[in-house]
Design an enzyme around this catalytic site. Structure first.
Site, PDB file in Angstrom:
ATOM      1  N   TYR A 118       1.124  -0.925  -0.217  1.00 50.70           N
ATOM      2  CA  TYR A 118       0.048  -0.356  -0.280  1.00 50.70           C
ATOM      3  C   TYR A 118       0.971   1.417  -0.197  1.00 50.70           C
ATOM      4  O   TYR A 118       1.876   1.241   0.253  1.00 50.70           O
ATOM      5  CB  TYR A 118      -1.092  -0.107   1.240  1.00 50.70           C
ATOM      6  CG  TYR A 118      -1.513   1.420   1.543  1.00 50.70           C
ATOM      7  CD1 TYR A 118      -3.049   2.047   0.581  1.00 50.70           C
ATOM      8  CD2 TYR A 118      -0.663   1.992   2.148  1.00 50.70           C
ATOM      9  CE1 TYR A 118      -3.517   2.622   1.369  1.00 50.70           C
ATOM     10  CE2 TYR A 118      -1.241   3.998   2.441  1.00 50.70           C
ATOM     11  CZ  TYR A 118      -2.955   3.928   1.184  1.00 50.70           C
ATOM     12  OH  TYR A 118      -3.715   5.109   1.830  1.00 50.70           O
ATOM     13  N   GLU A 206      -3.024   6.907  -3.848  1.00 51.81           N
ATOM     14  CA  GLU A 206      -3.685   5.821  -3.105  1.00 51.81           C
ATOM     15  C   GLU A 206      -3.728   5.400  -4.337  1.00 51.81           C
ATOM     16  O   GLU A 206      -4.172   4.992  -4.677  1.00 51.81           O
ATOM     17  CB  GLU A 206      -4.781   6.422  -2.380  1.00 51.81           C
ATOM     18  CG  GLU A 206      -4.697   5.023  -1.036  1.00 51.81           C
ATOM     19  CD  GLU A 206      -5.944   4.520  -0.687  1.00 51.81           C
ATOM     20  OE1 GLU A 206      -7.511   5.210  -0.928  1.00 51.81           O
ATOM     21  OE2 GLU A 206      -5.921   4.922   0.276  1.00 51.81           O
TER      22      GLU A 206
END
Ligand code: GDP
Ligand code: MN
Length: 396
Positions: A118, A206
């Site tokens: 991530y 993101e």
């Protein structure tokens, strides 16, 4: 302003970020053509079909599917295009899918297993600095990781005077447990990603997942890009990527007529002049036990025409059960605003919810008389608190 996954990926690639390659399609036939082209360019036999909507969690909602041949590409594209995709991040009705991204399958098997990380870039408002947030636990809800295993989320703050330093990129690659080729790939990935973030005046990136392929390449498989609207004037190319179909239709309409409108969940419509007073009005509604249905700053001119446009926008929300007008007449005279309200009310002829009007400032007393003698379902209030209480009373 948010970008679609495919738009975000193309932008990132232009800064040297390695991405899972793909081609956008709006029909099953285009999807098949895209898949063929990708096979020619990348040698991939399998493709992932990915719904392009402004919402995450598409995988969970059935908006990301693997196709192992061209028949499946056509079939899956046919299923996804036109569907209302419901994900944990959409409303219960979901979001209509107008286009899909046909992407190369990058989870090919090898000696090493593919790994998902991530990574996000955002502004830490506490320190006023950008930071890179990252974790070994990619692919899944980062919210769950944050709750259950917060020690697996790392952050790296960037000093605006120096920008991202090479040692910081190395630290990130190290904390992600990488070595060899993948380590070098990650430092390059991080540096390019940060460059893209700063150069585009973004407010959030993101990338979940960032993938380590079985042959040790690091690439963006997904992208969420939010651009700072206040900086769009210097990024005309990015501004042109806006997809209004993804935005709240009332907000789009308001923007077109130069009004600042934000849709909210409550039932008290608000019409206020000035952003500060609008915020205070929402606070007061909440304090009195209500919930604002919107934020609306009608600005300096509150004549009949403008009031009518504002009422019309507010009443597009079926949840609105009362409207609170709170206007301070400094430059704009209260009696003119009051006349505007009365004229708009009569002109529209379809207002079925009670309206509470608080006008303060120049000619406030004349304005109050105008409202009180109008014979309409419009009540006047003098004090702020009184206005909020009257709203609660009509809702009770
Ligand atoms: P999101 O669910 O909206 O966040 O969409 P993502 O783009 O993150 O895709 C969801 C999931 O699909 C990823 O976490 C992967 O597990 C899977 N996925 C994405 N690309 C590929 C691919 O090329 N091959 C395979 N097998 N799975 C993929
Ligand atoms: Mn994702």
């Amino acid at each position: 302003m948010n970008l679609h996954e495919y738009q975000g990926k193309e932008m990132l690639a232009s800064f040297g970020v390695r991405i899972q390659r793909g081609i956008v399609a709006t029909t099953p036939a285009e999807a098949v053509a895209a898949a063929k082209k990708l096979t020619e360019e990348t040698g991939t036999g399998w493709h992932v079909i990915k719904a392009q909507v402004h919402a995450g969690g598409r995988g969970k909602g059935g908006g990301v599917k693997l196709a192992k041949n061209l028949e499946q590409v056509e079939e899956i594209a046919g299923q996804i295009i036109g569907m209302n995709l419901v994900t944990p991040q959409t409303s219960a009705e979901g979001k209509k899918v107008h286009q899909v991204l046909i992407a190369e399958d990058v989870y090919y098997p090898g000696d090493n297993e593919p790994e998902e990380y991530y990574m996000s870039v955002l502004l830490n408002r506490g320190t006023g600095r950008n930071m890179i947030m990252y974790s070994t636990e990619g692919g899944m809800d980062i919210e769950t990781v944050a709750e259950e295993t917060p020690h697996l989320i790392f952050t790296e703050e960037i000093d605006p005077a120096t920008g991202l330093l090479p040692f910081q990129a190395r630290k990130i690659a190290f904390n992600l447990g990488l070595s060899g080729t993948a380590f070098k790939e990650m430092t390059k990935f991080v540096a390019s990603l940060y460059k893209a973030y700063v150069s585009t005046d973004s407010s959030l990136f993101e990338i979940n997942p960032v993938l380590k392929t079985s042959d040790d390449k690091i690439m963006a498989v997904d992208s969420k890009v939010s651009l700072d609207e206040n900086a769009l004037f210097r990024h005309k190319d990015l501004a042109a990527l806006r997809d209004e179909r993804e935005e709240n239709p009332v907000e789009v309409e308001a923007k077109a007529v130069g009004l600042n409108y934000v849709d909210l969940d409550g039932n008290v419509g608000c019409m206020v002049n000035g952003a500060g007073l609008a915020m205070a009005t929402m606070d007061l509604i909440k304090q009195a036990g209500g919930e604002p249905a919107n934020f609306l700053d009608v600005g300096g001119t509150a004549d009949a025409e403008r009031v009518e446009i504002a009422f019309d926008l507010i009443l597009k929300d079926p949840n609105v059960k009362a409207i609170l007008v709170n206007i301070f007449g400094g430059i704009v005279r209260c009696d003119r605003v009051a006349q505007g309200i009365v004229d708009a009310y009569k002109n529209m002829g379809n207002i079925e919810v009670p309206i509470i009007v608080r006008l303060q400032g120049t000619n406030a007393d004349i304005a109050k008389e105008l409202i009180d003698n109008s014979g309409l379902d419009v009540q006047s209030a003098v004090e702020f608190q009184e206005a909020a209480d009257k709203v609660q009373a009509v809702l009770a």
